[in-house]
Design an enzyme around this catalytic site. Structure first.
Site, PDB file in Angstrom:
ATOM      1  N   ASP A 275       0.825  -1.215   0.000  1.00 56.42           N
ATOM      2  CA  ASP A 275       0.000   0.000   0.000  1.00 56.42           C
ATOM      3  C   ASP A 275       0.855   1.260   0.000  1.00 56.42           C
ATOM      4  O   ASP A 275       2.014   1.242   0.418  1.00 56.42           O
ATOM      5  CB  ASP A 275      -0.916   0.027   1.224  1.00 56.42           C
ATOM      6  N   GLU A 276       0.261   2.337  -0.456  1.00 53.99           N
ATOM      7  CA  GLU A 276       0.801   3.693  -0.313  1.00 53.99           C
ATOM      8  C   GLU A 276       2.299   3.787  -0.636  1.00 53.99           C
ATOM      9  O   GLU A 276       3.055   4.419   0.095  1.00 53.99           O
ATOM     10  CB  GLU A 276       0.565   4.199   1.118  1.00 53.99           C
TER      11      GLU A 276
END
Ligand code: TNX
Length: 488
Positions: free
Chosen positions: A303-304
């Site tokens: 993620d991210e």
């Protein structure tokens, strides 16, 4: 019977009662170690409040009056791994399942059929009556879980076990551990020990942090396993890796190790995708953790990754998928990994975009954790002293009134493995904090994951949840007394 959470698939009361008395014992059949362990779990739940002896004995054939009988003999294969059939007459409590896991889930139903004071840790007056009737029950989804972020703040083994016990009460079966992030690395990797000795030495706010030895992690896994809960370890990468980069200079593109980080920003760190040592590191980490983990899944985060360029990200995730596979595990990743070519076995965890649709198009299975509904770290309302609010406030009604199969366009029931409620710990430091954010929202996620969606209503649920207040109190849970619930 009408106060159970999750609501069973089928339940019919017959209007009389079974009384659990001081002479009761628990009979198991067959008399294997596993069956005796399940019987002992039930005995350990019932002994403190009843004060009864409740021996666990091996049965053969029909149960004797006054006792509880747990058996897999004659269990209906149609009940699946976790289903059970519970028949309560004035004479006996008879729990039958196809598999031991089904008995364990059915035991949670027996607990909830007894008065709330059954959950007390000290002897209570009783009386211990159970309504007679029949329940036939099995889950809608195979994956019903929570995630705990032990990286932003570290939680001790005893705190983790307490949370595992609480989720087991509501028939959940997955415990996802977010074991690494920018602020801390929380599991010993023997081939890279600085990860914990330096990378695990602090946490958000600058506290002492901490980490699990491999023996402690294995103990958590075994504890969860004894509750028929799989531990899913997560090592978040290529972003969320500042603690690792701080621990080993050679993992940085510029070969300079930064110092540890105790803030709460996201999206600023990345492993160095151009360096071969990055993949040696990843292989070592996955190999060591996989060897300690019986679950078929390994969560790679993903993620991210705002500090990793797209081409690097795709190359990295695709290569890490093959490493996970080489160590005998299936990949789970946050939905950003759907931007890469997924292996057919990979599982995608939806949280905040429509990328789960891309995953479904690749035939990957999806876990539903929509941030606006299922993030246990979101505040209930503006007055909640803990938690964040970037996905909005999530009161108990918001947490309950959604359906996994209609949450993301293009992702339908058959694409969905199940439901998971993540608890990120930027603002949480103790098990009391965890309990405050998780309860009373968590029983709702358990029900969304287990029970049929048909006929579900907030009005009915909120009055049912109200009956769990005294139960949670007896368990010593620090739950939020939400004004939405007509607490008893
Ligand atoms: C987003 S959800 C994150 C986490 C934060 C969380 C706070 C996800 C995959 N990433 O790094 O802790 O928001 O709610």
């Amino acid at each position: 019977m009408s106060n159970l959470i999750p609501m069973p698939v089928y339940a019919i009361a017959t209007g009389a009662t079974f009384s659990l008395t001081a002479t009761a014992n628990i009979y198991v059949e067959p008399g294997t170690a596993e069956m005796t362990g399940i019987g002992q779990y039930l005995a350990d739940k019932l002994k403190p409040s009843t004060g009864y002896g409740l021996q666990v004995l091996t049965a053969s054939g029909a149960p004797q009056n006054g006792n509880i009988y747990l058996t897999t003999v004659g269990g209906d294969p149609a009940l699946g791994e976790e289903g059970y059939e519970l028949t309560i007459t004035q004479a006996v409590v008879n729990l039958v399942a196809y598999q031991p896991a089904g008995l364990f889930r059915g035991i949670q139903t027996i607990r909830q059929l007894l008065p709330p004071s059954i959950e007390s840790s000290t002897v209570q007056p009783g009386s211990w009556k159970i309504a007679t009737g029949t329940i036939r029950d099995y889950p809608r989804f195979a994956w019903r879980g929570v995630m705990l972020d032990v990286a932003r703040h570290f939680f001790r083994v005893d705190e983790v076990k307490r949370y595992i016990d609480l989720i087991a009460t509501y028939k959940m079966n997955r415990f996802h551990m977010h074991l690494s992030d920018d602020q801390g690395w929380r599991i010993m990797i023997n081939s890279w020990p600085n990860l914990v000795t330096y990378g695990g030495s602090t946490e958000v706010g600058g506290g002492p942090g901490g980490y699990y030895t491999q023996a402690e992690y294995a103990d958590i896994v075994a504890y969860a396993q004894s509750r028929y809960i799989l531990v899913i370890p997560e090592i978040d990468m290529p972003g969320h890796t500042h603690a690792a980069l701080a621990s080993y200079a050679e993992l940085n593109c510029n070969t300079v190790a930064p110092s540890v980080y105790t803030g709460t920003e996201v999206g600023f760190s990345s492993l160095c995708i151009d360096k071969e040592i990055t993949f040696t590191f990843v292989d070592d980490v996955i190999r060591e953790i996989a060897a300690l983990t019986p679950s078929p899944y390994f969560h790679i985060g993903g993620d991210e990754a705002a500090a990793t360029n797209t081409a690097d990200y795709v190359h990295f995730i695709e290569r890490v998928q093959t490493i996970v596979q080489a160590h005998g595990k299936q990949v789970v990743g946050w939905e950003e990994i759907a931007q890469t070519n997924l292996l057919t076995t990979s599982v995608v965890q939806h949280w905040n975009s429509d990328l789960a649709q891309t995953a479904a198009q690749q035939d990957a299975k999806v876990i539903m954790s929509p941030a606006s509904r299922a993030y246990l770290d979101m505040k209930y309302d503006a007055a909640t002293p803990l938690g964040l609010d970037w996905a909005g406030f999530t009161d108990v009604q918001d947490a309950y009134t959604w359906d996994p199969a209609t949450q993301v366009a293009g992702v339908s029931e058959s694409d969905i493995l199940g439901v998971e409620a993540p608890l990120w710990s930027e603002t949480l430091q103790t098990i009391a904090d965890i309990e405050f954010m998780a309860f009373p929202r968590l029983p709702g996620y358990a029900e969304i994951g287990w029970s049929p969606a048909t006929g579900r209503s907030w009005n009915e649920y909120s009055t049912r949840l109200a009956t769990h207040g005294p139960r949670l109190t007896a368990m010593g849970v620090n739950f939020y007394l939400s004004p939405e619930i007509p607490w008893q």
